[in-house]
Design a protein around this motif. Structure first.
Motif, mmCIF file in Angstrom:
data_model
loop_
_atom_site.group_PDB
_atom_site.id
_atom_site.type_symbol
_atom_site.label_atom_id
_atom_site.label_comp_id
_atom_site.label_asym_id
_atom_site.label_seq_id
_atom_site.Cartn_x
_atom_site.Cartn_y
_atom_site.Cartn_z
ATOM 1 N N PRO A 115 6.612 -12.917 5.632
ATOM 2 C CA PRO A 115 8.002 -12.762 4.699
ATOM 3 C C PRO A 115 7.986 -11.420 4.016
ATOM 4 C CG PRO A 115 6.016 -13.634 3.844
ATOM 5 C CD PRO A 115 5.583 -13.373 5.211
ATOM 6 N N THR A 116 9.114 -11.112 3.750
ATOM 7 C CA THR A 116 9.257 -9.678 3.041
ATOM 8 C C THR A 116 9.602 -9.718 1.555
ATOM 9 O OG1 THR A 116 11.748 -9.955 3.768
ATOM 10 C CG2 THR A 116 10.788 -8.842 5.287
ATOM 11 N N ASP A 117 9.517 -10.738 0.964
ATOM 12 C CA ASP A 117 9.413 -10.540 -0.528
ATOM 13 C C ASP A 117 8.167 -10.025 -1.019
ATOM 14 O OD1 ASP A 117 8.131 -13.461 0.388
ATOM 15 O OD2 ASP A 117 7.220 -13.062 -1.757
ATOM 16 N N PRO A 118 8.155 -9.179 -1.896
ATOM 17 C CA PRO A 118 6.858 -8.339 -2.430
ATOM 18 C C PRO A 118 5.500 -9.174 -2.319
ATOM 19 C CG PRO A 118 8.798 -7.887 -3.871
ATOM 20 C CD PRO A 118 9.194 -9.330 -2.995
ATOM 21 N N LEU A 119 5.674 -10.219 -2.908
ATOM 22 C CA LEU A 119 4.315 -10.934 -2.915
ATOM 23 C C LEU A 119 3.947 -11.539 -1.703
ATOM 24 C CD1 LEU A 119 2.532 -11.222 -5.624
ATOM 25 C CD2 LEU A 119 3.473 -13.608 -5.736
ATOM 26 N N GLY A 120 4.712 -11.821 -1.028
ATOM 27 C CA GLY A 120 4.501 -12.870 0.267
ATOM 28 C C GLY A 120 3.996 -11.576 1.269
ATOM 29 N N ASP A 127 0.211 -8.652 -11.821
ATOM 30 C CA ASP A 127 1.713 -8.591 -11.959
ATOM 31 C C ASP A 127 2.359 -10.061 -12.138
ATOM 32 O OD1 ASP A 127 3.891 -6.992 -12.992
ATOM 33 O OD2 ASP A 127 4.587 -6.671 -11.026
ATOM 34 N N HIS A 128 2.794 -10.290 -13.154
ATOM 35 C CA HIS A 128 3.595 -11.548 -13.278
ATOM 36 C C HIS A 128 2.637 -12.698 -13.225
ATOM 37 C CE1 HIS A 128 7.137 -9.391 -14.218
ATOM 38 N NE2 HIS A 128 7.032 -8.882 -12.966
ATOM 39 N N GLY A 129 1.157 -12.489 -13.278
ATOM 40 C CA GLY A 129 0.213 -13.495 -13.119
ATOM 41 C C GLY A 129 -0.191 -13.734 -11.656
ATOM 42 N N HIS A 130 0.278 -12.697 -10.727
ATOM 43 C CA HIS A 130 -0.404 -12.809 -9.582
ATOM 44 C C HIS A 130 -1.177 -11.421 -9.239
ATOM 45 C CE1 HIS A 130 2.845 -15.689 -8.308
ATOM 46 N NE2 HIS A 130 3.639 -14.783 -8.710
ATOM 47 N N MET A 131 -2.606 -11.829 -8.412
ATOM 48 C CA MET A 131 -3.255 -10.776 -8.237
ATOM 49 C C MET A 131 -3.128 -10.522 -6.810
ATOM 50 S SD MET A 131 -5.346 -10.851 -11.140
ATOM 51 C CE MET A 131 -6.005 -9.374 -10.329
ATOM 52 N N ILE A 132 -3.214 -8.968 -6.600
ATOM 53 C CA ILE A 132 -3.047 -8.437 -5.297
ATOM 54 C C ILE A 132 -4.449 -7.345 -5.175
ATOM 55 C CG2 ILE A 132 -2.105 -6.866 -3.724
ATOM 56 C CD1 ILE A 132 -0.602 -9.411 -4.137
ATOM 57 N N TRP A 133 -5.190 -7.706 -4.112
ATOM 58 C CA TRP A 133 -6.331 -6.760 -4.154
ATOM 59 C C TRP A 133 -5.918 -5.782 -2.481
ATOM 60 C CZ3 TRP A 133 -8.270 -8.367 0.673
ATOM 61 C CH2 TRP A 133 -8.652 -9.465 0.853
ATOM 62 N N ASP A 134 -6.672 -4.614 -2.304
ATOM 63 C CA ASP A 134 -6.550 -3.991 -1.210
ATOM 64 C C ASP A 134 -5.692 -2.803 -1.668
ATOM 65 O OD1 ASP A 134 -7.078 -3.149 1.493
ATOM 66 O OD2 ASP A 134 -5.062 -2.996 1.370
ATOM 67 N N VAL A 138 2.287 -1.862 -0.563
ATOM 68 C CA VAL A 138 3.247 -2.819 -0.283
ATOM 69 C C VAL A 138 4.078 -3.548 -1.246
ATOM 70 C CG1 VAL A 138 3.382 -4.909 1.190
ATOM 71 C CG2 VAL A 138 2.340 -2.924 2.403
ATOM 72 N N TYR A 139 3.186 -4.180 -2.225
ATOM 73 C CA TYR A 139 3.549 -4.882 -3.227
ATOM 74 C C TYR A 139 4.488 -3.976 -4.322
ATOM 75 C CZ TYR A 139 4.198 -7.507 -7.313
ATOM 76 O OH TYR A 139 4.868 -8.189 -8.556
ATOM 77 N N VAL A 140 3.801 -2.809 -4.789
ATOM 78 C CA VAL A 140 4.724 -2.036 -5.589
ATOM 79 C C VAL A 140 5.870 -1.370 -4.885
ATOM 80 C CG1 VAL A 140 4.526 0.222 -6.734
ATOM 81 C CG2 VAL A 140 2.568 -1.283 -6.951
ATOM 82 N N ALA A 141 5.975 -1.007 -3.712
ATOM 83 C CA ALA A 141 7.015 -0.299 -2.893
ATOM 84 C C ALA A 141 8.242 -1.493 -2.968
ATOM 85 C CB ALA A 141 6.652 -0.122 -1.528
ATOM 86 N N ARG A 142 7.771 -2.530 -2.496
ATOM 87 C CA ARG A 142 8.864 -3.743 -2.446
ATOM 88 C C ARG A 142 9.451 -4.267 -3.925
ATOM 89 N NH1 ARG A 142 11.642 -3.476 1.135
ATOM 90 N NH2 ARG A 142 12.451 -5.565 0.528
ATOM 91 N N GLN A 143 8.561 -4.430 -4.659
ATOM 92 C CA GLN A 143 8.961 -4.882 -6.177
ATOM 93 C C GLN A 143 9.673 -3.985 -6.936
ATOM 94 O OE1 GLN A 143 9.344 -7.725 -7.191
ATOM 95 N NE2 GLN A 143 8.028 -8.276 -8.622
ATOM 96 N N TYR A 144 9.217 -2.481 -6.964
ATOM 97 C CA TYR A 144 9.841 -1.397 -7.694
ATOM 98 C C TYR A 144 10.385 -0.456 -7.290
ATOM 99 C CZ TYR A 144 7.135 -4.311 -10.978
ATOM 100 O OH TYR A 144 6.318 -5.207 -11.814
ATOM 101 N N GLY A 145 10.280 -0.419 -5.688
ATOM 102 C CA GLY A 145 10.936 0.796 -5.057
ATOM 103 C C GLY A 145 12.225 0.143 -4.207
ATOM 104 N N GLN A 200 13.666 2.948 0.769
ATOM 105 C CA GLN A 200 13.153 4.057 1.247
ATOM 106 C C GLN A 200 11.677 4.063 1.418
ATOM 107 O OE1 GLN A 200 13.948 7.644 -1.424
ATOM 108 N NE2 GLN A 200 11.982 8.630 -0.604
ATOM 109 N N TRP A 201 10.874 3.491 0.428
ATOM 110 C CA TRP A 201 9.346 3.538 0.614
ATOM 111 C C TRP A 201 8.734 2.730 1.539
ATOM 112 C CZ3 TRP A 201 7.521 7.821 -1.349
ATOM 113 C CH2 TRP A 201 8.114 8.518 -2.211
ATOM 114 N N LEU A 202 9.319 1.197 1.810
ATOM 115 C CA LEU A 202 8.912 0.414 2.772
ATOM 116 C C LEU A 202 10.347 -0.353 3.078
ATOM 117 C CD1 LEU A 202 6.575 -0.586 4.378
ATOM 118 C CD2 LEU A 202 6.351 -2.402 2.329
ATOM 119 N N PRO A 203 10.768 -0.205 4.260
ATOM 120 C CA PRO A 203 11.808 -0.807 4.771
ATOM 121 C C PRO A 203 11.251 -2.279 5.320
ATOM 122 C CG PRO A 203 11.323 0.798 6.465
ATOM 123 C CD PRO A 203 10.440 0.989 5.034
#
Lengths: 196, 196
Positions: A83-88, B57-64, B70-77, B80-83
């Protein structure tokens, strides 16, 4: 699509699994590892890292197993596999990272030492210990989840399966990882999954 | 967003760069590496791998580190940063893979041996040689490209920069990689780029 593979390579097996799961028509170029064809000048133009897999599609070249999985999943699969949503996307990415670090540099390099007599990084014991870090993380996760990411099969499965399956060839027994053994059985039952 | 970092960690630095580039408001929890806080039971619940970075973020945990990028680029960028188109995503992914394998398991583990006296995988020479494989690939690419992927800065830059910058601490001199040195200067000139 043309894919560059080698029969002994677990990284190549990752891509073979996904191509089979998604029924993507492709032509295979088998490289002769024994004769170091993957380090030849011709192949280094395709993959400067000198590894398999690599792929060529519509004139574009992609090297690296995870990058190949990402490309095939996005181009020929649905949102199910990546998937391409940020969390997925990030959740799948966690397992791709584990497959490239602890599973490959740990378990696989320990296996390479035993099976091929070639040392890349570290002793057998270091590789086993590094690999066990990943197996512990995977086992703990799979005790309460059927799949690695998102509650369903994704490209995390073909990314992590090959070097977990060959852990016994690194002299790391899987008997103490019952949740992993059950997950491997679930993977093998996915329509289109293929053996090494 | 809450991020879990450690001051000595190059992997944490990757995430700090992107957060700064994208001006993402966040709270930092600094872990005390010297006292092994990253291996504490409390932190292992956040990141079972016992490494930094991780984020919540919003109750979700991401490691690595790559998954966090990837998460930050998709959620807040932006794109440009990750197509998310197949080819663009895969091209960025190639460099994330290189950063996790040759750059981390090679250059960084060689550095850890010298700076911290801790051996993870392999001898100093093995780590240096493994790392040089990546530096050669990066140098060749940067001789004819300004940026690692897609002709523009992407998350490949924060992913690869930290353990290339510290190569001299692994006793791998960067003088023989002039295109890499120029690329590092371009990275440092990006608005919002931060030093270690």
């Amino acid at each position: 699509m043309k894919v560059y593979l080698a029969k002994v390579s677990g990284n190549a097996y990752k891509l073979r699994i996904l191509l089979s799961l998604l029924k993507v028509p492709h032509e295979v170029v088998w490289l002769d590892f024994a004769n170091k064809e993957h380090k030849s000048a011709a192949y280094l133009k395709i993959n400067p890292r000198g590894e398999v897999p690599a792929l060529e599609d519509h004139g574009h070249m992609i090297w690296d197993s995870a990058a190949c999985l990402v490309y095939v999943a996005r181009q020929y699969g649905s949102e199910q596999w990546l998937p391409t949503d940020p969390l997925g996307l990030a959740e799948v990415m966690q397992w791709l990272a584990l497959s490239a670090t602890e599973l490959q540099c740990g378990l696989q390099y320990a296996r390479r030492l035993l099976v091929l007599g070639r040392r890349t990084l570290g002793t057998l014991e270091e590789g086993q210990n590094f690999g066990r870090l990943a197996l512990d993380v995977v086992e703990t996760h799979l005790k309460t989840h059927e799949w690695l990411a998102l509650g369903r099969p994704t490209i995390a499965e073909p990314a992590c399966f090959p070097y977990i399956e060959t852990a016994p060839e690194s002299q790391v027994a899987l008997e103490s990882y019952p949740a992993i053994i059950q997950w491997m059985q679930r993977c093998r039952q996915l329509p289109g999954w293929i053996d090494r």
